[in-house]
Each structure stands twice: as structure tokens, then as C-alpha cells.
Design a protein around this motif. Structure first.
Motif, PDB file in Angstrom:
ATOM      1  N   LEU A  82       0.836  -1.195   0.000  1.00  0.00           N
ATOM      2  CA  LEU A  82       0.000   0.000   0.000  1.00  0.00           C
ATOM      3  C   LEU A  82       0.875   1.251   0.000  1.00  0.00           C
ATOM      4  O   LEU A  82       1.915   1.274   0.662  1.00  0.00           O
ATOM      5  N   PRO A  83       0.462   2.284  -0.727  1.00  0.00           N
ATOM      6  CA  PRO A  83       1.317   3.466  -0.865  1.00  0.00           C
ATOM      7  C   PRO A  83       1.208   4.369   0.353  1.00  0.00           C
ATOM      8  O   PRO A  83       0.827   5.520   0.250  1.00  0.00           O
ATOM      9  N   THR A  84       1.488   3.829   1.503  1.00  0.00           N
ATOM     10  CA  THR A  84       1.383   4.623   2.727  1.00  0.00           C
ATOM     11  C   THR A  84       2.405   4.131   3.724  1.00  0.00           C
ATOM     12  O   THR A  84       2.855   3.000   3.646  1.00  0.00           O
ATOM     13  N   GLU A  85       2.767   4.992   4.620  1.00  0.00           N
ATOM     14  CA  GLU A  85       3.641   4.554   5.697  1.00  0.00           C
ATOM     15  C   GLU A  85       2.873   4.589   7.003  1.00  0.00           C
ATOM     16  O   GLU A  85       3.416   4.348   8.071  1.00  0.00           O
ATOM     17  N   ASP A  86       1.586   4.927   6.908  1.00  0.00           N
ATOM     18  CA  ASP A  86       0.757   5.041   8.096  1.00  0.00           C
ATOM     19  C   ASP A  86      -0.369   4.012   7.964  1.00  0.00           C
ATOM     20  O   ASP A  86      -1.480   4.324   7.531  1.00  0.00           O
ATOM     21  N   TYR A  87      -0.060   2.796   8.307  1.00  0.00           N
ATOM     22  CA  TYR A  87      -0.988   1.705   8.050  1.00  0.00           C
ATOM     23  C   TYR A  87      -2.193   1.796   8.995  1.00  0.00           C
ATOM     24  O   TYR A  87      -2.017   1.830  10.215  1.00  0.00           O
ATOM     25  N   ARG A 103      -6.717   1.943  -8.109  1.00  0.00           N
ATOM     26  CA  ARG A 103      -5.261   2.039  -8.064  1.00  0.00           C
ATOM     27  C   ARG A 103      -4.636   0.910  -8.904  1.00  0.00           C
ATOM     28  O   ARG A 103      -3.695   1.127  -9.671  1.00  0.00           O
ATOM     29  N   LYS A 126      12.741   3.724   0.898  1.00  0.00           N
ATOM     30  CA  LYS A 126      11.856   4.707   1.521  1.00  0.00           C
ATOM     31  C   LYS A 126      12.619   5.628   2.482  1.00  0.00           C
ATOM     32  O   LYS A 126      12.202   6.748   2.737  1.00  0.00           O
TER      33      LYS A 126
END
Lengths: 284, 564
Positions: free
Chosen positions: A41-46, B549, B157
Motif C-alpha cells: 500500500l502506498p502509505t507509511e501510516d498503516y 489504483r 523509503k
């Protein structure tokens, strides 16, 4: 107060290690299991999803199937390894030169599981040793680990080859620790060897048997290596045990939250089983 | 621009220096003549000064036979001047040029994350050269393939990135894209040979949404192998023609594969290639173990679906993301796959790379199989004779993966495997230096060493060819004379490339397909219900990862000029 401080100082390194190596990873994995922790998922805040991952597991046919296969693996494994281990332990307890035999018997236990897996492939290959001996009796080639109906038992046999010595060694230690007076007294009273085994040795081994079975059961519930090497969970889902499935989910699909939830479900099942065993064998 | 010189600077041997000077001299002469400077009429003429990018260490004197006229040209090298004079019939170059330019990235430390084991071989082989040429200290971090994704992604990242260069699988590009440095501008300035890379690799592996994100390290694809010694045997050819009514040869379609597989499946004691068989022999084998059997299904699925669609097939409906892996043609492809298992060795459902290689190449009990290029470009000489009393000389045949014929048209594609690429971290502290390293490794001469490995320079790599200069390499063909025909065949096969799935969740999609194929081959499910279940799983994955997406990524995957 000074003494107490000194005592804390002595305990501190162990405490730090415990927190770093056990408690923090456990808490972290609970946190992961309660989130949609998917590296794709394109997030770092799951996002926090509560018990969604656990509910998903309850609906996941592959997960439920993997639990069933794991259970089969454990039951078949224990059913094979315990009698073999016990038999070998009893034989060794009566064998004067056992100290020379023990290292040879222990070799499979010392073999890394990956190597044991490859050994298993060699043994159970269609042109391997097992089929060769069977062919002497006129049997045709059996593709042991690549047929759905024989793949799981093949993995159990490989696991048995590797781990029955573990049970044998623990039980042997237990048998040797039984005070010989009990057995001698029974013999004087005219008890047969069978009665001695049934009424003296086995009851006195209860605690040791429980420990051996708990160890093996725990190990078998988290079986991975032999499955990974020999069948990769196949054919189909014939050998897809829970650990292997959660490995796929965690380290190939990168759905770490769901994999962590599956891990915790397995931990809960393990805890229940261990508690039951301890009670059944009256081990305190 | 000063760093540009660095890319091309290297210590060169006396022979190379002389050769380079000669080339410069000839170029200068030609330039002088072509420019019509009028040396002949005016007595002498000066050509336009020219910047030399090669740095030569020594004084070089070289006499080259040239035109009959005297030409004098002045060539400017960094910090010095080279004079080229061409009297009557000779050209003389005499000049001491500057010592090597200072190493452009002296003191820079770069970290590369790469696949552990033999794949890491080139990095270790070139580490010292990279230090000597650029002054870069390269730290090589190795990870097993199953860790490369997580380590790579998390490392990319970070700010700054933990790794300046990352080896990654092209299937992961959807996830890695936000953290990778597009290479287009770098390549425009200093191109190690982008046009040299075969379109199949360029378009379906290195490019993503029309931009270049990586350079191919390992040109993995698939080839169809067959026993040429068996196919060429006159007795077998005659018998095959009688039974099937057409010539025995490398199969073009899957129907032909089935015929040939049936024909060659024989028991020990039967005749094969004119003499008595010593072992059971099988017509065809797949690598059918759970885990990667989906590849072998896709080899069928692609042409069956292409024939169904009348062109390049889709994994999903590009508009709705509805899976297209359970269409009637898909089911037929799986049924055909299961059908051919009758002609495979017992235990084929447990075949992984080693088992298939052993059965086909070492035990020599299989007539046809599909595999990566290793057999053709590395191990062709390892092929053992047929297990018969008087075997012919072992010969390996190869051709593109078979297709499906419909209405007189042959649908035949070569799958381009998702495999190892090299990319640069967007968050790298030294992207320029990282590109210098990428450039160095991908330079045609160094790239050839990698794909030819083992060589004296690169002892191991497991990298397969991916560039024209490798396929046509005179050196490779001279050193391993048997490799030439294979390289020709592979080049031919790659004229019709087909990409593997490269969107996020690619592995999960393909693993669901793998499970369905495995269950069907194991007899646990029929083809239709197995593929229907896989399609349901694909829908679940798409919904979980976000349909819109995923759709966007799927479009990016195909957004290449060759296809649309």
C-alpha cells in the motif's frame, strides 16, 4: 536499599534482553496484527483495523484448510514418533554399549532442517532409496511427495526420521532416572517385564512423556522447513500448513498485518493445547 | 560536465592507447579532408579543435598510412593539445597527454543491495575497478531473493536511502516506482547503450508508464528445448510421419507438442533412436511443482488466449479489472496442460528447476521441455546421451515456446520473465555517482562479461543475455562455439515478447493462479472450478489493494509504445 539496588542491577541486563527480544516484538506484532499493514500500500501510516485481520482469517478457506493440514501433520507425526522413540529408548536402556550408539542415533537431530528436507527428497525420489527397496517386493514407483495423497505422509516420515531420536533421548533419560529399586522390587514380586513397563516405567515417565510430546507438538505445529523444501505446500494445498501459508502471506504477498494475525491465532491454539496437555499429564 | 569525463575515463593498455591514438588521428585526418580545409591547395590547414574524452596516460607515437596529401590537424584534449600531421603518405601523432583526471567521486560511499550468492558475483568482481575509476567506495549488501523486496522497499523509503543502487525484480516496479530515480535524463546525457537492449526487456521490464526506471541485469526468458539427436533420427522421422501425417520437427503449436510427446513416450526395452531403450522415456515434462508452475500454465494460456482474443491477450479487462484467467480458452489451456502430464515422468508434480534439468539434461529421459536460457547459453555441453544401447551424439535443439493456430494464424509469444533489474534510489545522496556505477556495469564490455560468466573477470553471475551486442558477440561465439545457434534462436524468439504481470500484488495474483493450476494437476479440482476460484481470489486481491489504483498500475504496465 543498597542490596536491592545491586539486585536490580544484576537483573537489569536480562530484563533489557527480555524486553528487546521478546516483549517488544510481541507487542509490535500485536500492533501489526491490528492494522492493515501491507507493504504494497502506498502509505507509511498503516490504518488501524481492529480485529478485521482475525475475522478475515476465520473466513479464509486456505487458512482454515492449513489449520486442518497442520493438525493432521501433528497427529500423524506424534503417532509415529512417540512409539518409535519410546521403543528405541526402552531398547537403549537395556543395551550396555548404548554410549557408543547414542551419537549415531542423534545425528538426524543435529542435521539442519533444510538438509533434512533435501535428504528426504533423495530418500523419497521416484528413483530414490525407498522406492528401490519397495521395488524389491515388486512395488511400482511411487512419486511420494508429488502425489496429493502421499505428500503429507512423506513430509511426516521425513520429520519422523529427523526427530524420533529427540523423543528417544528424552525418554531414555527418563527411564534411566527411575530408581532401580522399584523395578527390582517388582521383579522379586514376580511381575512380568510387560507389567513392569506398564505399571512402573510408563507412569513414572508421565512427566517426561508430557515434556517430550509438548516439545514435539510445538515444533510440529510450527513446521516449515521440510514443507518449504520438499513440497512447497503442494501439490495443490495438500501440504500447505499454517506456518507455510503465513510465510507466503507475510513474505511473498507482504500482507504483514494478516500474517501476524495468523501467527497470533496459532499462538492461541498452541497455548490451549499446551495447557490441556499439562493438565492431562498432571504436570505441574 | 566534468563528471561526464569521469564516466568514460579508464586506465588503458599500451595497445589500447596506440589504437585509440590511431583512431583519433584517422578521425582527425578524415575530418580535415572532409572539411575541405584545403591542405592540398594551401599547404596546410587546421581542422576545428575537437574535445577528446579519452584520457591517455602515455606518450604515443604512431605512424598510420593515410592519404597522399599532407594534413595537419590540432586536437585539443583536456589540459593539453595533440597535433596530428599527415605528410605525403603517413600520419604522425606525437603527444604526451594529461595524466588521468582526478577520480570524479573520490571519497563517495555508495551502497548497493543485491541478490545474494552468484548474482552478487559481478559486484565483487568490479568493486575494485569502480574504486580505481571513480574513487567510489562501494559497499555490497547481499540479501536472499525473498528479502530483497522488503529490504529494498524499506531501504528506498528511508531518507536518505539506505541503498543507492538496488537490485530488484521487475515485478515489484509498481511498489518501487515512487522511490526510484527515473533514468531518462541520465541516459540522454550518457548512454551505456539503451538501444542495445532488446525491446522485450526495454519495454516490458525497464520501462514503466513510459519512463525508464531500471536497467536489465539478467535477461531471463524462456525457450523450448528438444532432443535434436532424437528428432533428427531417420527411423523416428519416418515412423512419426506414418503415424501423424506430418514431418517430425521442432513443434510450432501445443497440439504438435502433444503428438510428439505421445510419440516419444516409451517403456524400457522399446526401441528409441534405432536401439534398445535402457530406461523408461517420456515425451515432455513441465516444472510442475507448486510455487512456480504458473509459468508453465502461462506458456499455454498466452497463446490460447491470444487466439481467443485475436491478438495480444490481457490478464485483466483494462476497463474493469475483471480477471480474464478463467475464460473458455484459459480452461482449455489448463486441460491441455493436464492432458500432457500423461507423457511426463512420474513425480513431475514435484519437479522444480533441478529436477527438470536433471531429468532432461543429465538422465536424458525427456524429449521436450521449456526452461530458462541456462541450458542453451551455459549448460548445452552438459547434455548426456540418450539412455539407449547405441546412443547418437547428444544434441540439444531449441526454438520459441509453441503457440496456438487458429484460422490459419499462429499465435506464438515468448514470455519475458520478471527478473533482476538495477535501479537508483530517488533518495540517494549521490545519484550522479550511483549512475556512474550503473553506467560502468552496463557498459557493453562489462555487461558481456556478466552474461558470459564464468569468465576470468567475472567468476559468477547467472545473468542471461539481454542486449544485441551480447547476442551477436563474436567473443562469446568464438569462446563457446555451441552458443551461437542458441543465441540466434533466442533472438528470434524474443521478436514476439509478452510481459508477465508487474502490478502491485503481482506475486499474490500469480500465486493464486499457481495454486489453482497445482490443484487441477493434482486432480483435486477440474480446470474450470480451479480457475474460477483463482479468478475470485484475483477479484479479492484487486479489491483489497484498491481497484482504481490497480487499474492505474495495470495501465502503466502496458503503457509502452510497442503495444498501444
Amino acid at each position: 536499599m543498597g542490596e536491592r539496588r545491586t539486585a536490580y542491577m544484576f537483573v537489569l541486563p536480562a530484563l533489557v534482553l527480555l524486553i528487546a527480544a521478546v516483549i517488544f516484538p510481541m507487542v509490535f506484532s500485536i500492533n501489526v496484527a491490528l492494522r492493515k499493514y501491507d507493504l504494497r500500500l502506498p502509505t507509511e501510516d498503516y490504518p488501524f483495523v481492529g480485529i478485521d485481520n482475525f475475522l478475515r482469517a476465520a473466513r479464509d478457506r486456505y487458512f482454515l484448510n492449513s489449520l486442518l493440514i497442520t493438525l493432521q501433520f501433528v497427529i500423524l507425526g506424534v503417532a509415529l514418533q512417540f512409539p518409535i522413540g519410546l521403543g528405541v529408548a526402552v531398547l537403549l536402556s537395556r543395551f550396555r554399549w548404548r554410549r557408543y550408539v547414542l551419537p549415531a542415533i542423534a545425528i538426524p537431530v543435529l542435521t539442519p532442517p533444510i538438509v533434512a528436507g533435501y535428504m528426504g527428497i533423495i530418500l523419497f525420489h521416484p528413483d530414490g532409496v525407498v522406492n528401490y527397496f519397495l521395488s524389491l517386493f515388486g512395488a511400482s514407483k511411487i512419486p511420494w511427495y508429488s502425489r496429493p495423497d502421499t505428500a503429507l505422509i512423506t513430509c511426516v516420515l521425513i520429520d519422523t526420521w529427523q526427530w524420533y531420536p529427540f523423543i528417544a533421548l528424552i525418554l531414555l533419560a527418563g527411564i534411566l532416572s527411575i530408581p532401580p529399586e522399584y523395578i527390582e522390587a517388582a521383579r522379586i514380586d514376580g511381575a512380568s517385564e510387560r507389567s513392569i513397563f506398564r505399571h512402573i516405567i510408563l507412569p513414572m515417565l508421565r512427566g517426561v512423556i508430557a515434556v517430550a510430546l509438548i516439545f514435539r507438538m510445538l515444533e510440529m505445529l510450527r513446521v516449515f522447513d521440510v514443507i518449504y523444501i520438499v513440497t512447497y505446500g503442494g501439490p495443490g494445498t495438500a501440504t500447505q500448513v499454517t506456518n507455510f501459508y503465513s510465510y507466503l502471506v507475510g513474505f511473498h504477498y507482504w500482507d504483514l498485518g494478516y500474517a501476524a494475525a495468523m501467527g497470533w491465532i496459532l499462538v492461541i491454539i498452541l497455548s490451549i493445547l499446551v495447557t490441556y496437555y499439562m493438565r492431562a499429564f498432571k504436570v505441574s | 560536465m566534468d563528471k561526464k569525463i569521469g564516466f568514460n575515463s579508464k586506465k588503458i593498455s599500451r595497445r589500447e592507447a596506440i589504437s585509440t591514438a590511431g583512431k583519433i588521428a584517422i578521425s582527425a585526418v578524415v575530418a580535415g579532408v572532409v572539411a575541405g580545409v584545403g591542405g592540398y591547395y594551401a599547404g596546410s590547414a587546421a581542422a576545428a579543435p575537437r574535445t577528446v574524452e579519452k584520457t591517455i596516460e602515455r606518450t604515443v607515437t604512431q605512424t598510420v598510412t593515410a592519404a597522399e596529401r599532407t594534413v595537419t590537424a590540432t586536437v585539443t584534449a583536456p589540459g593539453t593539445t595533440m597535433t596530428v600531421t599527415a605528410p605525403a603518405t603517413t600520419v604522425t601523432v606525437t603527444k604526451t597527454v594529461a595524466a588521468p583526471a582526478a577520480r570524479p567521486y573520490e571519497g563517495v560511499k555508495l551502497t548497493v543491495l543485491c541478490h545474494t550468492g552468484v548474482q552478487a558475483g559481478p559486484w565483487h568482481a568490479y568493486k575494485e575497478d569502480i574504486k580505481n575509476l571513480f574513487g567510489i567506495d562501494l559497499e555490497v549488501v547481499e540479501a536472499p531473493p525473498e528479502e530483497l523486496y522488503s529490504k529494498g522497499l524499506l531501504g528506498l523509503k528511508s531518507k536518505p536511502a539506505d541503498y543507492d543502487l538496488v537490485q530488484f525484480n521487475s515485478a515489484w516496479i509498481g511498489d518501487f516506482e515512487p522511490y526510484l530515480q527515473p533514468l531518462d535524463e541520465y541516459i540522454q546525457k550518457n548512454d551505456p547503450g539503451w538501444g542495445d537492449v532488446l525491446p522485450g526487456f526495454r519495454l516490458f521490464r525497464n520501462m514503466w508508464a513510459g519512463k525508464i526506471y531500471s536497467w536489465t541485469l539478467d535477461g531471463d526468458t524462456f525457450m523450448f528445448y528438444y532432443r535434436k539427436d532424437l528428432f533428427d533420427h531417420p527411423e523416428e522421422k519416418e515412423e512419426f510421419r506414418k503415424r501423424y501425417g506430418y514431418e517430425l520437427g521442432p513443434p510450432k503449436t501445443w497440439d504438435q507438442v502433444r503428438d510428439i510427446a505421445e510419440f516419444f513416450t516409451r517403456k524400457a526395452g522399446d526401441r528409441l533412436a534405432g536401439s534398445k531403450l535402457l530406461k523408461d522415456f517420456y515425451g515432455y515434462a513441465d516444472q510442475a511443482k507448486r510455487g512456480r508452475v504458473y509459468y508453465w500454465y502461462l506458456f499455454r494460456w498466452i497463446p490460447y488466449r491470444a487466439a481467443e482474443e485475436g491478438g495480444i491477450p490481457h490478464y485483466f479487462d483494462p476497463n474493469t479489472m475483471k480477471p480474464l484467467i478463467n475464460t473458455p480458452a484459459s480452461v482449455k489451456a489448463l486441460e491441455a496442460m493436464r492432458d500432457i502430464l500423461k507423457f511426463s515422468p512420474p513425480g513431475v508434480l514435484g519437479f522444480e528447476w533441478t529436477e527438470l534439468f536433471t531429468a532432461a539434461m543429465s538422465d536424458s529421459v525427456v524429449a521436450m521441455w521449456i526452461h530458462w536460457p541456462d541450458e542453451g547459453d551455459r549448460f548445452q555441453d552438459k547434455l548426456q546421451p540418450l539412455p539407449v544401447e547405441s546412443p547418437p551424439k547428444p544434441q540439444l535443439g531449441f526454438c520459441p515456446v509453441p503457440g496456438v493456430e487458429k484460422d490459419g494464424k499462429l499465435y506464438r509469444y515468448t514470455p519475458v520473465d520478471t527478473c533482476w533489474e538495477l535501479g537508483i534510489a530517488k533518495n540517494s545522496k549521490n545519484p550522479e555517482a550511483a549512475y556512474a556505477v550503473l553506467y560502468f556495469l552496463m557498459r557493453p564490455d562489462n555487461a558481456l562479461e556478466r552474461v558470459m560468466a564464468p569468465t576470468a573477470k567475472v567468476p559468477s553471475s547467472n545473468h542471461d543475455p539481454y542486449a544485441y551486442s551480447q547476442f551477436y558477440s563474436p567473443r562469446w561465439r568464438a569462446e563457446k562455439p555451441w552458443v551461437g545457434p542458441f543465441l540466434d534462436a533466442e533472438l528470434e524468439a524474443l521478436k514476439n515478447p509478452y510481459p508477465l504481470l508487474r502490478i502491485p500484488g503481482g506475486f499474490e495474483y500469480l500465486d493464486a493462479l499457481d495454486l489453482a493450476v497445482s490443484e487441477c494437476l493434482a486432480g483435486a479440482k477440474d480446470a474450470k472450478s480451479a480457475l474460477d476460484e483463482a479468478a475470485t481470489k484475483w477479484e479479492e486481491i484487486t479489491d483489497r489493494l484498491g481497484r482504481d489504483r490497480q487499474k492505474e498500475f495495470y495501465h502503466k504496465m502496458w503503457m509502452v509504445p510497442l503495444v498501444f
